[in-house]
Design a protein around this motif. Structure first.
Motif, mmCIF file in Angstrom:
data_model
loop_
_atom_site.group_PDB
_atom_site.id
_atom_site.type_symbol
_atom_site.label_atom_id
_atom_site.label_comp_id
_atom_site.label_asym_id
_atom_site.label_seq_id
_atom_site.Cartn_x
_atom_site.Cartn_y
_atom_site.Cartn_z
ATOM 1 N N TYR A 24 10.815 41.489 94.239
ATOM 2 C CA TYR A 24 11.582 42.096 95.179
ATOM 3 C C TYR A 24 10.643 42.551 96.756
ATOM 4 C CZ TYR A 24 15.382 42.609 91.954
ATOM 5 O OH TYR A 24 16.426 42.436 91.169
ATOM 6 N N THR A 25 9.506 42.178 96.761
ATOM 7 C CA THR A 25 8.750 42.425 98.018
ATOM 8 C C THR A 25 7.922 41.235 98.415
ATOM 9 O OG1 THR A 25 6.704 43.066 96.908
ATOM 10 C CG2 THR A 25 8.545 44.810 97.138
ATOM 11 N N GLY A 26 7.523 41.207 99.617
ATOM 12 C CA GLY A 26 6.762 40.311 100.311
ATOM 13 C C GLY A 26 5.927 40.856 101.317
ATOM 14 N N PRO A 27 5.262 39.988 102.018
ATOM 15 C CA PRO A 27 4.267 40.427 103.095
ATOM 16 C C PRO A 27 4.975 41.304 104.161
ATOM 17 C CG PRO A 27 3.988 38.065 102.654
ATOM 18 C CD PRO A 27 5.364 38.580 101.866
ATOM 19 N N ASP A 28 6.211 41.376 104.344
ATOM 20 C CA ASP A 28 6.437 42.430 105.471
ATOM 21 C C ASP A 28 7.360 43.704 104.854
ATOM 22 O OD1 ASP A 28 5.774 40.867 107.323
ATOM 23 O OD2 ASP A 28 7.729 39.471 107.300
ATOM 24 N N ASP A 29 6.926 43.771 103.518
ATOM 25 C CA ASP A 29 7.613 44.929 102.947
ATOM 26 C C ASP A 29 6.721 46.240 102.545
ATOM 27 O OD1 ASP A 29 9.949 43.536 102.954
ATOM 28 O OD2 ASP A 29 9.559 42.524 101.194
ATOM 29 N N GLU A 30 7.216 47.161 102.054
ATOM 30 C CA GLU A 30 6.398 48.342 101.435
ATOM 31 C C GLU A 30 7.032 48.804 100.195
ATOM 32 O OE1 GLU A 30 5.499 50.252 105.795
ATOM 33 O OE2 GLU A 30 7.035 51.283 104.897
ATOM 34 N N ILE A 40 9.964 56.592 103.137
ATOM 35 C CA ILE A 40 10.749 55.267 103.037
ATOM 36 C C ILE A 40 11.098 55.028 104.538
ATOM 37 C CG2 ILE A 40 13.227 54.484 102.219
ATOM 38 C CD1 ILE A 40 12.832 56.505 100.006
ATOM 39 N N THR A 41 11.085 53.844 104.857
ATOM 40 C CA THR A 41 11.476 53.162 106.077
ATOM 41 C C THR A 41 12.297 51.950 105.776
ATOM 42 O OG1 THR A 41 9.431 51.661 106.228
ATOM 43 C CG2 THR A 41 9.103 53.939 106.836
ATOM 44 N N GLU A 42 12.531 51.373 106.978
ATOM 45 C CA GLU A 42 13.420 50.270 107.089
ATOM 46 C C GLU A 42 12.662 49.028 106.385
ATOM 47 O OE1 GLU A 42 11.106 50.094 110.584
ATOM 48 O OE2 GLU A 42 12.231 51.541 109.806
ATOM 49 N N ARG A 43 11.389 49.087 105.894
ATOM 50 C CA ARG A 43 10.509 48.025 105.538
ATOM 51 C C ARG A 43 10.246 48.507 103.885
ATOM 52 N NH1 ARG A 43 4.882 47.622 108.105
ATOM 53 N NH2 ARG A 43 4.758 45.799 106.448
ATOM 54 N N THR A 44 10.642 49.651 103.357
ATOM 55 C CA THR A 44 10.685 49.974 102.022
ATOM 56 C C THR A 44 11.526 49.195 101.122
ATOM 57 O OG1 THR A 44 9.934 52.217 102.714
ATOM 58 C CG2 THR A 44 10.535 51.822 100.375
ATOM 59 N N LYS A 45 11.002 48.558 99.963
ATOM 60 C CA LYS A 45 11.934 47.709 99.122
ATOM 61 C C LYS A 45 11.871 48.584 97.715
ATOM 62 C CE LYS A 45 13.218 44.415 101.889
ATOM 63 N NZ LYS A 45 12.792 44.929 103.333
ATOM 64 N N VAL A 46 10.741 48.914 97.604
ATOM 65 C CA VAL A 46 10.649 49.573 95.940
ATOM 66 C C VAL A 46 10.087 50.956 96.077
ATOM 67 C CG1 VAL A 46 9.747 49.216 93.686
ATOM 68 C CG2 VAL A 46 10.575 47.235 95.172
ATOM 69 N N ALA A 78 19.686 60.530 95.761
ATOM 70 C CA ALA A 78 20.714 60.788 96.805
ATOM 71 C C ALA A 78 20.159 60.425 98.201
ATOM 72 C CB ALA A 78 21.343 62.144 96.710
ATOM 73 N N LYS A 79 18.852 60.468 98.478
ATOM 74 C CA LYS A 79 18.438 60.224 99.884
ATOM 75 C C LYS A 79 17.750 58.921 99.947
ATOM 76 C CE LYS A 79 16.378 64.966 99.936
ATOM 77 N NZ LYS A 79 14.998 65.850 100.107
ATOM 78 N N VAL A 80 17.675 57.954 98.988
ATOM 79 C CA VAL A 80 17.152 56.601 99.017
ATOM 80 C C VAL A 80 18.349 55.431 99.180
ATOM 81 C CG1 VAL A 80 16.134 54.890 97.694
ATOM 82 C CG2 VAL A 80 15.560 57.279 97.143
ATOM 83 N N PRO A 81 18.131 54.980 100.344
ATOM 84 C CA PRO A 81 19.125 53.978 100.614
ATOM 85 C C PRO A 81 19.464 52.949 99.391
ATOM 86 C CG PRO A 81 17.439 54.154 102.356
ATOM 87 C CD PRO A 81 17.090 54.752 101.214
ATOM 88 N N GLU A 82 20.577 52.527 99.461
ATOM 89 C CA GLU A 82 21.107 51.560 98.154
ATOM 90 C C GLU A 82 20.279 50.288 98.229
ATOM 91 O OE1 GLU A 82 25.274 51.009 97.710
ATOM 92 O OE2 GLU A 82 25.698 53.156 97.630
ATOM 93 N N HIS A 83 19.809 49.826 99.205
ATOM 94 C CA HIS A 83 19.077 48.727 98.998
ATOM 95 C C HIS A 83 17.669 48.876 98.627
ATOM 96 C CE1 HIS A 83 17.525 50.179 103.124
ATOM 97 N NE2 HIS A 83 16.430 49.064 102.627
ATOM 98 N N VAL A 84 17.218 49.903 98.524
ATOM 99 C CA VAL A 84 15.748 50.269 98.095
ATOM 100 C C VAL A 84 15.708 50.435 96.245
ATOM 101 C CG1 VAL A 84 13.682 51.667 97.879
ATOM 102 C CG2 VAL A 84 14.997 51.527 100.130
ATOM 103 N N LEU A 85 15.081 49.762 95.717
ATOM 104 C CA LEU A 85 14.967 49.842 94.250
ATOM 105 C C LEU A 85 13.930 50.907 93.816
ATOM 106 C CD1 LEU A 85 15.927 47.837 91.941
ATOM 107 C CD2 LEU A 85 13.717 46.957 91.948
#
Length: 346
Positions: free
Chosen positions: A88-94, A136-142, A166-173
């Motif tokens: 679920y992550t790569g070089p541009d992710d947090e 958590i930012t737009e780069r956060t994945k997990v 409730a605060k975590v965006p749905e696309h963040v695992l």
């Protein structure tokens, strides 16, 4: 890349029984009957194991009353951590997690080429979930939530976890790492199974290594929405859970009553250790795993504490400079440790 550091075995001390309190292992052997089942399975090691681990999947599905499609097995929960981060992550992710927490998290993140975002735990060793949500930012994945947290031993409550989710965006695992879940004895404890139900972005990690006493067999599992569980199964090494481990896992799940009685005994012993530690003048966080945590704050203090324990025939686990973790071991080991504390500078 830093290497994963395992707990060291104790050095031999002439005339003194030594104990390993550095790896959060269960001091009890496997449950009655499990070794016999494993030994019988070992007669078949000339054949590959069932690649689909069907019997163990069915047993886990029945035990937790979840669909088989929402279960994923691997060689310990730590393998699932690497699989999740790699998938679920790569070089541009947090990847966001508390620190200090489980030391495999930053290693897995680095292996995937992603960026680790470490959010300091509070002064009493707890997750600062508000600060983690802010990280958590737009780069956060997990995001990892380790509860009870290894090595500080503290747990978040269900109310706190629900407010965080409730605060975590749905696309963040969100990965709820519950390796020590069976040892929790607190009000409003997290129910990982109930938490992931109905959510598309929550994964729960569990293991046979701690409460079940099967650390040497390396079996962990995830409970997750079917698409995520399928991804984890696809990322797993073929035949990763060997034939003996599968048989031992099934046999252990059939002995839940014995397991719960044993865990109760361990939590009673944990309470004795915590009481003894505090009576000796040490301030430690509430312990919800099978270990206690000493926040020492410097490399020198960690080294001195570990050296004194080693001299007493007790191997503990330093996490310099933050502190030292001490597992709940055999009764004699725990008593010796409590007695040692009286001679150590606070």
């Amino acid at each position: 890349m830093p290497a994963y550091v395992a707990g060291k075995p104790p050095a031999e001390r002439p005339g003194l029984v030594t104990y390993k309190l550095s790896s959060n292992e269960n001091p009890y052997p496997p449950l009655d009957g499990v070794v016999e089942v494993a030994a019988e399975a070992a007669r078949r090691v000339n054949r590959y194991p069932d690649a689909g681990s069907a019997e163990l999947y069915e047993a886990l599905s029945a035990s937790y009353q979840v669909p088989v499609e929402e279960v994923a097995l691997s060689t310990g929960a730590v393998a699932l951590i690497f699989q999740l981060v790699s998938a679920y992550t790569g070089p541009d992710d947090e990847v966001v997690f508390a620190w200090r927490s489980f030391e495999a998290y930053p290693i897995a993140v680095l292996a995937a080429g992603a960026t680790a975002v470490k959010v300091p735990v509070t002064a009493d060793g707890r997750h600062d979930l508000d600060a983690m949500a802010d990280a958590i930012t737009e780069r956060t994945k997990v995001v990892f939530v380790c509860t009870p947290n290894n090595p500080t031993g503290t747990s978040v409550t269900q109310t706190e976890l629900d407010a965080f989710l409730a605060k975590v965006p749905e696309h963040v695992l969100v990965v709820v790492d519950e390796a020590y879940a069976e040892f929790v004895r607190m009000d409003d404890a997290v129910d990982g199974v109930a938490t992931y139900r109905g959510r598309s972005n929550v994964v729960v990690l569990r293991t046979f290594s701690k409460a079940y006493g099967l650390a040497g067999f390396r079996v962990g599992y995830a409970l997750a929405p079917a698409p995520i569980a399928a991804t984890l199964r696809a990322m797993a090494l073929p035949f990763g859970v060997n034939v003996v481990a599968q048989a031992a896992g099934v046999a252990s799940l059939e002995r839940q009553a014995e397991l719960l009685a044993r865990v109760d005994d361990l939590t009673v012993e944990r309470a004795r250790v915590v009481e003894g530690v505090r009576a000796a003048g040490w301030d430690i966080p509430d312990a919800q795993g099978n270990f206690v945590w000493f926040a020492l704050g410097s490399e020198d203090r960690c080294a001195e504490f570990a050296a004194a324990a080693d001299e007493a025939g007790l191997m503990v686990r330093p996490y310099a400079p933050e502190g030292v973790r001490v597992s709940i071991g055999e009764v004699e080991a725990n008593t010796r440790f409590i007695e040692l504390l009286a001679s150590l500078p606070r």
